[in-house]
Design an enzyme around this catalytic site. Structure first.
Site, PDB file in Angstrom:
ATOM      1  N   MET A  49       0.851  -1.184   0.000  1.00 18.15           N
ATOM      2  CA  MET A  49       0.000   0.000   0.000  1.00 18.15           C
ATOM      3  C   MET A  49       0.889   1.238   0.000  1.00 18.15           C
ATOM      4  O   MET A  49       1.855   1.244   0.732  1.00 18.15           O
ATOM      5  CB  MET A  49      -0.822   0.073   1.287  1.00 18.15           C
ATOM      6  CG  MET A  49      -1.902  -0.938   1.354  1.00 18.15           C
ATOM      7  SD  MET A  49      -3.361  -0.272   0.538  1.00 18.15           S
ATOM      8  CE  MET A  49      -4.546  -0.474   1.868  1.00 18.15           C
ATOM      9  N   PRO A  50       0.522   2.288  -0.658  1.00 19.45           N
ATOM     10  CA  PRO A  50      -0.563   2.381  -1.624  1.00 19.45           C
ATOM     11  C   PRO A  50      -0.241   1.698  -2.946  1.00 19.45           C
ATOM     12  O   PRO A  50       0.914   1.505  -3.292  1.00 19.45           O
ATOM     13  CB  PRO A  50      -0.707   3.893  -1.824  1.00 19.45           C
ATOM     14  CG  PRO A  50       0.664   4.410  -1.583  1.00 19.45           C
ATOM     15  CD  PRO A  50       1.262   3.536  -0.509  1.00 19.45           C
ATOM     16  N   ILE A  51      -1.342   1.356  -3.665  1.00 20.49           N
ATOM     17  CA  ILE A  51      -1.262   0.791  -5.012  1.00 20.49           C
ATOM     18  C   ILE A  51      -1.841   1.829  -5.973  1.00 20.49           C
ATOM     19  O   ILE A  51      -2.969   2.284  -5.786  1.00 20.49           O
ATOM     20  CB  ILE A  51      -2.111  -0.496  -5.137  1.00 20.49           C
ATOM     21  CG1 ILE A  51      -1.764  -1.511  -4.044  1.00 20.49           C
ATOM     22  CG2 ILE A  51      -1.974  -1.101  -6.535  1.00 20.49           C
ATOM     23  CD1 ILE A  51      -0.380  -2.062  -4.090  1.00 20.49           C
TER      24      ILE A  51
END
Lengths: 63, 63, 63, 63, 63, 63
Positions: D1-3
């Site tokens: 994360m984040p993607i």
């Protein structure tokens, strides 16, 4: 175009405001894109709705 | 990598916990993936936000 | 429903065949889902189209 | 994360390399994210596979 | 906005041209949307990259 | 298949009901698809979770 989708844990409005500016600037600088052509979607995910290593975020140690 | 996104109707925490384990095991067994490389996102959809056959889930017979 | 989207590096047909079986079984076991209700999409990404730590996969050490 | 998933028309390797750096920096600066936590996927779309105003990109005036 | 993403098996240019028109009209009629606000992305999937009932599309009976 | 994902600002149930009908009809007419093969997901986004031109929707002029 481009369309940017960001999957993330919840962030404050101020953090998202700042990120949206900086990500848009990245497209302007790297691609010569017009700022208005860049759309960003934040998809915020709670810790119950994400897993890594087979374990839900809500079951992992805080980090 | 891999990133797994699951669009589904809401499920209990216990069901998602069990599914996350089993889906991660599937990548370990089929690909030889490291468990920590597998991230899973649950995107839960209410019956008003899904349609099949041109009919919203909330307008269909219960099933 | 559920719809499962898997973002991954390219895998062989045999690996995807095996994974599709096991992921579907996971939904049957964890949710009691009907196998035919589970649809899986593989979105394969080349190393030029993925980055981590600000570096494209094609620029990273092999791993 | 984040993607981060980016839907765009095809770009050169050099442009994607530069963009990946700058987008990752944006998360570091706005969120204090660790660079290695940021994964980026480029989903490149041909002009036949995108439409605006009901018209395929391949049918529109060049722009 | 809105952004429409369509996951499908490959279709001809003529079919996608017709679909893009009709889907855009749907937003104009149902929402009063401006046609130019509607963007559509086609994500075409081969039969090796989709499964239902735990079986890859390329392993299923033709249908 | 096909799977349609719609990213949009929130709409009323009546508008979504109407749109789902019309979008499904579009697939029937353009592709000859069976209505029951068409699944639609609405992903509604608040104005804080979308940006254009580097500015969050909640910071833009009403429009």
């Amino acid at each position: 175009m481009p369309i940017v989708t960001i999957q993330q844990f919840p962030r404050s409005l101020e953090q998202k405001r700042l990120l949206a500016e900086k990500v848009t600037d990245a497209f302007v600088e790297a691609y010569g894109a017009a700022p208005d052509s860049v759309q960003i979607f934040f998809q915020e995910t709670s810790k119950e709705d994400w897993a890594r290593g087979g374990q839900l975020g809500s079951d992992r140690d805080p980090s």
